[in-house]
Design a protein around this motif. Sequence first.
Motif, PDB file in Angstrom:
ATOM      1  N   ALA A  48       0.834  -1.208   0.000  1.00 42.51           N
ATOM      2  CA  ALA A  48       0.000   0.000   0.000  1.00 42.51           C
ATOM      3  C   ALA A  48       0.865   1.254   0.000  1.00 42.51           C
ATOM      4  O   ALA A  48       0.529   2.249  -0.644  1.00 42.51           O
ATOM      5  CB  ALA A  48      -0.935  -0.008   1.202  1.00 42.51           C
ATOM      6  N   LEU A  49       1.982   1.192   0.703  1.00 38.68           N
ATOM      7  CA  LEU A  49       2.900   2.328   0.718  1.00 38.68           C
ATOM      8  C   LEU A  49       3.498   2.547  -0.671  1.00 38.68           C
ATOM      9  O   LEU A  49       3.581   3.680  -1.148  1.00 38.68           O
ATOM     10  CB  LEU A  49       4.001   2.105   1.756  1.00 38.68           C
ATOM     11  CG  LEU A  49       5.007   3.236   1.940  1.00 38.68           C
ATOM     12  CD1 LEU A  49       4.318   4.553   2.265  1.00 38.68           C
ATOM     13  CD2 LEU A  49       6.001   2.861   3.039  1.00 38.68           C
ATOM     14  N   MET A  50       3.880   1.477  -1.337  1.00 44.35           N
ATOM     15  CA  MET A  50       4.424   1.614  -2.693  1.00 44.35           C
ATOM     16  C   MET A  50       3.365   2.158  -3.640  1.00 44.35           C
ATOM     17  O   MET A  50       3.667   2.990  -4.505  1.00 44.35           O
ATOM     18  CB  MET A  50       4.959   0.270  -3.197  1.00 44.35           C
ATOM     19  CG  MET A  50       5.674   0.379  -4.518  1.00 44.35           C
ATOM     20  SD  MET A  50       7.153   1.411  -4.350  1.00 44.35           S
ATOM     21  CE  MET A  50       7.622   1.610  -6.036  1.00 44.35           C
ATOM     22  N   GLN A  51       2.134   1.742  -3.463  1.00 44.92           N
ATOM     23  CA  GLN A  51       1.045   2.263  -4.291  1.00 44.92           C
ATOM     24  C   GLN A  51       0.895   3.774  -4.073  1.00 44.92           C
ATOM     25  O   GLN A  51       0.725   4.531  -5.033  1.00 44.92           O
ATOM     26  CB  GLN A  51      -0.250   1.525  -3.941  1.00 44.92           C
ATOM     27  CG  GLN A  51      -1.395   1.827  -4.857  1.00 44.92           C
ATOM     28  CD  GLN A  51      -2.628   0.996  -4.503  1.00 44.92           C
ATOM     29  OE1 GLN A  51      -2.727   0.399  -3.435  1.00 44.92           O
ATOM     30  NE2 GLN A  51      -3.579   0.980  -5.406  1.00 44.92           N
ATOM     31  N   ALA A  52       1.001   4.212  -2.827  1.00 40.67           N
ATOM     32  CA  ALA A  52       0.925   5.649  -2.520  1.00 40.67           C
ATOM     33  C   ALA A  52       2.117   6.397  -3.113  1.00 40.67           C
ATOM     34  O   ALA A  52       1.975   7.511  -3.613  1.00 40.67           O
ATOM     35  CB  ALA A  52       0.858   5.861  -1.008  1.00 40.67           C
ATOM     36  N   VAL A  53       3.295   5.778  -3.063  1.00 49.34           N
ATOM     37  CA  VAL A  53       4.494   6.380  -3.661  1.00 49.34           C
ATOM     38  C   VAL A  53       4.297   6.551  -5.164  1.00 49.34           C
ATOM     39  O   VAL A  53       4.593   7.612  -5.724  1.00 49.34           O
ATOM     40  CB  VAL A  53       5.745   5.526  -3.348  1.00 49.34           C
ATOM     41  CG1 VAL A  53       6.910   5.899  -4.257  1.00 49.34           C
ATOM     42  CG2 VAL A  53       6.133   5.665  -1.886  1.00 49.34           C
ATOM     43  N   LEU A  54       3.799   5.520  -5.818  1.00 42.98           N
ATOM     44  CA  LEU A  54       3.579   5.613  -7.268  1.00 42.98           C
ATOM     45  C   LEU A  54       2.544   6.692  -7.601  1.00 42.98           C
ATOM     46  O   LEU A  54       2.702   7.421  -8.586  1.00 42.98           O
ATOM     47  CB  LEU A  54       3.161   4.259  -7.838  1.00 42.98           C
ATOM     48  CG  LEU A  54       4.243   3.182  -7.838  1.00 42.98           C
ATOM     49  CD1 LEU A  54       3.666   1.856  -8.329  1.00 42.98           C
ATOM     50  CD2 LEU A  54       5.456   3.587  -8.664  1.00 42.98           C
TER      51      LEU A  54
END
Length: 175
Positions: A48-54
Amino acid sequence: MDTKHKLIAAAERVFDRHGFTATGMDRLTAEAGMSSRTLYKHAGSKTALMQAVLAERERRFMARLDVSGVDAIFVALAEWVHTEGARGCLFLRTLGETGADLPVLADAVMAHKAAFRERVAEIVAAEVGEETAAGLSEQILVLIEGATAAAVYRGPDAVAAARAAAATLIDGARR
């Protein structure tokens, strides 16, 4: 900057530098300067954090494409390489690392690339007309993607070379 934005900014730096799979939660908490409990509270999970980063990366990158003209795309790309660094496309690196194993990330990458492709096609069409734009926009897109990848080892010269090639293509399309 609130906690969530601070976390996303820290995670983007770490993921961009070390990759998604090589980055552990300990490294993320250290970079963000927060406890793992706080990190999980605001991020939910590493995916979820990587999704937010993207999502944040896309917001910033697409804002740079608020330009008129193909040459301006390459000016914006050169500025991106200068300010953000030249480590290649974070979206493609994420897809390469995770493949289809994490569909939420694969979907985010593909959605970004579709929006990017559409924006490039709009810019090219505005410059040379709809009839000429279809094939040409694909060529310009490949030049942008190639310059982004080549900038990793060639630096800004890769963007300059792609910019010159794009100018040649646009001039040819106008004739």
